[in-house]
Enzyme design. Structure first.
Site, PDB file in Angstrom:
ATOM      1  N   GLY A   1      29.828  24.221   1.097  1.00  0.00           N
ATOM      2  CA  GLY A   1      28.673  24.914   0.503  1.00  0.00           C
ATOM      3  C   GLY A   1      28.408  24.626  -0.963  1.00  0.00           C
ATOM      4  O   GLY A   1      27.885  23.574  -1.316  1.00  0.00           O
TER       5      GLY A   1
ATOM      6  N   GLY B   1      26.887  30.826   2.498  1.00  0.00           N
ATOM      7  CA  GLY B   1      26.028  31.853   1.909  1.00  0.00           C
ATOM      8  C   GLY B   1      24.785  31.221   1.297  1.00  0.00           C
ATOM      9  O   GLY B   1      24.768  30.030   0.974  1.00  0.00           O
TER      10      GLY B   1
ATOM     11  N   LYS C   1      33.241  18.537   8.652  1.00  0.00           N
ATOM     12  CA  LYS C   1      33.341  18.416   7.190  1.00  0.00           C
ATOM     13  C   LYS C   1      34.497  17.497   6.807  1.00  0.00           C
ATOM     14  O   LYS C   1      34.386  16.695   5.877  1.00  0.00           O
ATOM     15  CB  LYS C   1      33.519  19.803   6.569  1.00  0.00           C
ATOM     16  CG  LYS C   1      32.267  20.662   6.735  1.00  0.00           C
ATOM     17  CD  LYS C   1      32.555  22.116   6.452  1.00  0.00           C
ATOM     18  CE  LYS C   1      31.305  22.963   6.523  1.00  0.00           C
ATOM     19  NZ  LYS C   1      31.572  24.396   6.549  1.00  0.00           N
TER      20      LYS C   1
ATOM     21  N   LYS D   1      10.100  28.170  12.971  1.00  0.00           N
ATOM     22  CA  LYS D   1       9.885  28.300  14.410  1.00  0.00           C
ATOM     23  C   LYS D   1       8.896  29.436  14.676  1.00  0.00           C
ATOM     24  O   LYS D   1       8.012  29.336  15.478  1.00  0.00           O
ATOM     25  CB  LYS D   1      11.245  28.620  15.072  1.00  0.00           C
ATOM     26  CG  LYS D   1      11.477  27.757  16.259  1.00  0.00           C
ATOM     27  CD  LYS D   1      12.761  27.970  17.029  1.00  0.00           C
ATOM     28  CE  LYS D   1      13.972  28.443  16.340  1.00  0.00           C
ATOM     29  NZ  LYS D   1      15.187  28.347  17.134  1.00  0.00           N
TER      30      LYS D   1
HETATM   31  N1  LIG Z   1      24.503  29.476   6.169  1.00  0.00           N
HETATM   32  C1  LIG Z   1      25.344  28.833   5.381  1.00  0.00           C
HETATM   33  O1  LIG Z   1      26.113  29.426   4.626  1.00  0.00           O
HETATM   34  C2  LIG Z   1      25.388  27.340   5.405  1.00  0.00           C
HETATM   35  C3  LIG Z   1      24.591  26.601   6.265  1.00  0.00           C
HETATM   36  N2  LIG Z   1      24.643  25.228   6.236  1.00  0.00           N
HETATM   37  C4  LIG Z   1      23.784  24.451   7.121  1.00  0.00           C
HETATM   38  O2  LIG Z   1      22.434  24.645   6.704  1.00  0.00           O
HETATM   39  C5  LIG Z   1      21.570  24.567   7.827  1.00  0.00           C
HETATM   40  C6  LIG Z   1      20.738  25.847   7.909  1.00  0.00           C
HETATM   41  O3  LIG Z   1      21.594  26.946   8.071  1.00  0.00           O
HETATM   42  P1  LIG Z   1      21.048  28.458   7.939  1.00  0.00           P
HETATM   43  O4  LIG Z   1      20.056  28.549   6.851  1.00  0.00           O
HETATM   44  O5  LIG Z   1      22.256  29.312   7.916  1.00  0.00           O
HETATM   45  O6  LIG Z   1      20.311  28.620   9.341  1.00  0.00           O
HETATM   46  P2  LIG Z   1      19.304  29.769   9.791  1.00  0.00           P
HETATM   47  O7  LIG Z   1      19.463  29.934  11.243  1.00  0.00           O
HETATM   48  O8  LIG Z   1      19.423  30.953   8.910  1.00  0.00           O
HETATM   49  O9  LIG Z   1      17.866  29.107   9.493  1.00  0.00           O
HETATM   50  C7  LIG Z   1      17.336  28.055  10.246  1.00  0.00           C
HETATM   51  C8  LIG Z   1      15.867  27.892   9.891  1.00  0.00           C
HETATM   52  O10 LIG Z   1      15.352  26.752  10.547  1.00  0.00           O
HETATM   53  C9  LIG Z   1      14.224  27.105  11.348  1.00  0.00           C
HETATM   54  N3  LIG Z   1      14.321  26.313  12.569  1.00  0.00           N
HETATM   55  C10 LIG Z   1      15.430  26.134  13.330  1.00  0.00           C
HETATM   56  N4  LIG Z   1      15.143  25.336  14.376  1.00  0.00           N
HETATM   57  C11 LIG Z   1      13.844  25.010  14.265  1.00  0.00           C
HETATM   58  C12 LIG Z   1      12.952  24.203  15.034  1.00  0.00           C
HETATM   59  N5  LIG Z   1      13.366  23.578  16.128  1.00  0.00           N
HETATM   60  N6  LIG Z   1      11.683  24.080  14.606  1.00  0.00           N
HETATM   61  C13 LIG Z   1      11.260  24.713  13.495  1.00  0.00           C
HETATM   62  N7  LIG Z   1      12.044  25.488  12.717  1.00  0.00           N
HETATM   63  C14 LIG Z   1      13.311  25.623  13.110  1.00  0.00           C
HETATM   64  C15 LIG Z   1      14.332  28.602  11.623  1.00  0.00           C
HETATM   65  O11 LIG Z   1      13.031  29.098  11.797  1.00  0.00           O
HETATM   66  P3  LIG Z   1      12.727  30.683  12.011  1.00  0.00           P
HETATM   67  O12 LIG Z   1      13.118  31.328  10.717  1.00  0.00           O
HETATM   68  O13 LIG Z   1      11.267  30.765  12.270  1.00  0.00           O
HETATM   69  O14 LIG Z   1      13.593  31.108  13.158  1.00  0.00           O
HETATM   70  C16 LIG Z   1      15.004  29.085  10.323  1.00  0.00           C
HETATM   71  O15 LIG Z   1      14.027  29.329   9.345  1.00  0.00           O
HETATM   72  C17 LIG Z   1      22.467  24.311   9.035  1.00  0.00           C
HETATM   73  O16 LIG Z   1      22.546  22.914   9.241  1.00  0.00           O
HETATM   74  C18 LIG Z   1      23.815  24.855   8.581  1.00  0.00           C
HETATM   75  O17 LIG Z   1      24.892  24.246   9.238  1.00  0.00           O
HETATM   76  C19 LIG Z   1      25.440  24.560   5.354  1.00  0.00           C
HETATM   77  C20 LIG Z   1      26.240  25.228   4.483  1.00  0.00           C
HETATM   78  C21 LIG Z   1      26.287  26.679   4.463  1.00  0.00           C
HETATM   79  N1  LIG Z   2      29.343  28.194   8.994  1.00  0.00           N
HETATM   80  C1  LIG Z   2      29.756  27.485   7.836  1.00  0.00           C
HETATM   81  C2  LIG Z   2      28.667  27.482   6.831  1.00  0.00           C
HETATM   82  C3  LIG Z   2      28.874  26.477   5.795  1.00  0.00           C
HETATM   83  O1  LIG Z   2      29.036  25.286   6.045  1.00  0.00           O
HETATM   84  C4  LIG Z   2      30.989  28.151   7.245  1.00  0.00           C
HETATM   85  O2  LIG Z   2      31.317  29.248   7.683  1.00  0.00           O
HETATM   86  O3  LIG Z   2      31.629  27.544   6.379  1.00  0.00           O
HETATM   87 NA    NA Z   3      29.456  20.893  -1.407  1.00  0.00          NA
END
Ligand SMILES: NC(=O)C1=CN([C@@H]2O[C@H](COP(=O)(O)OP(=O)(O)OC[C@H]3O[C@@H](n4cnc5c(N)ncnc54)[C@H](OP(=O)(O)O)[C@@H]3O)[C@@H](O)[C@H]2O)C=CC1
Ligand SMILES: N[C@@H](CC=O)C(=O)O
Ligand code: NA
Length: 432
Positions: A134, A302, A205, A45
């Site tokens: 995860g 994580g 989930k 973004k």
């Molecule tokens: N965090 C976790 O432990 C876990 C997360 N997940 C899933 O993984 C996915 C990502 O999570 P996470 O990495 O924590 O999220 P973050 O918020 O850390 O990262 C999201 C990323 O996507 C980019 N982004 C979001 N919306 C847009 C958009 N509209 N256009 C362009 N870029 C966009 C952001 O850009 P910018 O950096 O420029 O803001 C950022 O780089 C989610 O679906 C979450 O549910 C699943 C398991 C575990």
């Molecule tokens: N927000 C979620 C991330 C992984 O799916 C969690 O806390 O388990």
């Molecule tokens: Na898994």
């Protein structure tokens, strides 16, 4: 093949982990699939944000078409989150014959069936191991490892944020808001943590797990959901006193072809294997008719743990590419969905009631239960200082959900009952 080119949608907590693993484990990836893996484009973004990983400036883009319509990209890795807009991006990516890996349970719980069928129509793989628990390879275990068995029960801690919060509240007496903030800082929580604390993330989930485990089309609306935001220190204190640990538990069970799927704060005996799963760790207990009890444990959230599942899905796609079998792994549901009615859902319950400390109050309360054949396993009664009230804490034996709900309604109407302060499901007394 000379190299596999991947495009990322998102470079946050999970996306940065994906880039790190691709860089740090390149030798292992090459050994498994016979060619290098290269990150070609990354959608973000904010182009000016400081990143956890170093990538050349020209790799970044804010135009999604540079990833999903890029002729040089073989696999799109979606780690940006969101539902409607992201669904559209993935449909377009699949129609452009890109294989897809996603960590997005919000999306897969609602549009999983649609996206998987679009993937199959286009001869593409769509893998989503990271979306549930995860870093634990639970979806592969259900789909491959336990493919020959009939699964009758799954019970899990599938949200890292809430497990982190409940662990710190229970063990350290930490305040809810403070620990939630810590979980956010550590990258465990969703962009909007309401979905974590209100149980929706876990429900998504559980819908995915139930779909795969029971081979039925389970909708998100089929999952009964209650989160942890109303859990108090007192509830945790009384649970401990009665020998229980409070956890946010997802339950999916099948009996005579009918299923129940629920997520709710649940009291587990301290000796229960899931009671020892702490902090951001997740665990999924799976019971199969032939295999018996199995349990899968690991980090549920994580950066690197989640990215491990994402990159392993990428390896699966690359292996399928070598064998030319992409788009053939999704299996249609075997059974029509049938949900259990509340008369057929049995569980034990914990209740905390404030009642008038007067003759006959207790018998008024107990007769409501006995009229419906519900007996008590544990009872505590304590006077509340400087009042004419007493706190009554009850753990029932198993009762039908319909009976329990009726009892609750009548309890609220009793003159001697001041308030039903809280109720929780109790699981795992006796066997798991
Ligand atoms: N965090 C976790 O432990 C876990 C997360 N997940 C899933 O993984 C996915 C990502 O999570 P996470 O990495 O924590 O999220 P973050 O918020 O850390 O990262 C999201 C990323 O996507 C980019 N982004 C979001 N919306 C847009 C958009 N509209 N256009 C362009 N870029 C966009 C952001 O850009 P910018 O950096 O420029 O803001 C950022 O780089 C989610 O679906 C979450 O549910 C699943 C398991 C575990
Ligand atoms: N927000 C979620 C991330 C992984 O799916 C969690 O806390 O388990
Ligand atoms: Na898994």
């Amino acid at each position: 093949m000379e190299a596999i080119h991947v495009g990322l949608l998102g470079l946050g907590t999970v996306g940065s982990g994906v880039v790190k693993i691709i860089e740090d484990h390149q030798d292992k990836l090459m050994h498994q699939v016979g060619c290098p893996v290269k990150v070609k484009k990354v959608l973000v973004k904010n182009m000016d944000k400081e990143r956890q990983v170093h990538l050349e400036k020209e790799i970044f883009t804010t135009n999604v078409d540079d990833v999903i319509k890029n002729p040089d990209i073989d696999v799109v890795i979606e780690v940006m989150g969101g539902v409607e807009e992201t669904r559209q991006h993935l449909i377009e990516a699949l129609q452009a014959k890109k294989h897809v890996v996603t960590a997005n349970k919000d999306l897969m719980a609602v549009y999983g069936t649609e996206l998987l069928s679009i993937a199959t129509e286009n001869g593409c793989d769509l893998f989503y191991e990271a979306s549930v628990a995860g870093g634990i390879p639970i979806l592969r275990s259900l789909v491959d490892g336990l493919a020959s068995d009939r699964i009758t029960k799954m019970m899990g801690i599938v949200n890292g944020t809430t497990n982190f919060i409940l662990t710190k509240m229970t063990k350290l007496g930490s305040a809810y808001d403070e620990v939630l903030k810590e979980a956010q800082d550590l990258g465990y929580a969703e962009a909007d943590p309401t979905s974590d604390v209100e149980g929706l993330d876990a429900a998504r989930k559980m819908a995915i797990l139930a779909r795969l485990g029971f081979s039925m089309h389970v909708d998100l609306d089929d999952v009964k959901v209650k989160g942890i935001s109303s859990v108090t220190d007192d509830d945790i204190g009384y649970s401990k006193r009665l020998g229980y640990t409070m956890k946010l538990i997802g339950i999916a069970q099948r009996e005579n072809g009918k299923i129940e799927v629920a997520v709710e704060p649940t009291l587990l005996p301290e000796s229960h294997p899931l009671a020892a799963v702490n902090d951001e760790y997740n665990a999924v207990y799976v019971y199969g008719e032939a295999v018996g009890e199995t349990m899968f444990y690991g980090p549920g959230a994580g950066s690197l743990p989640t990215a491990t599942s994402v990159v392993s899905d990428l390896v699966g796609i690359m292996k399928n590419m070598r064998l030319d079998v992409n788009g053939r792994s999704a299996v249609a549901p075997q059974f029509e969905k049938q949900l259990k009615s509340p008369e057929h859902i049995y569980a034990q319950h914990f209740l905390r009631i404030t009642a008038k400390d007067q003759v006959g109050a207790f018998s008024n309360i107990t007769s409501l239960f006995s009229e419906r054949g519900v007996s008590f396993e544990k009872i505590l009664q304590l006077p509340i200082k400087n009042s004419n009230l007493a706190e009554i804490v009850i753990v029932t034996h198993k009762a039908a959900q319909s009976d329990f709900e009726e009892i609750l309604q009548h309890l609220n109407d009793l003159e001697v009952v001041e308030e039903v302060k809280s109720t929780y499901r109790v699981e795992g007394n006796g066997s798991i």
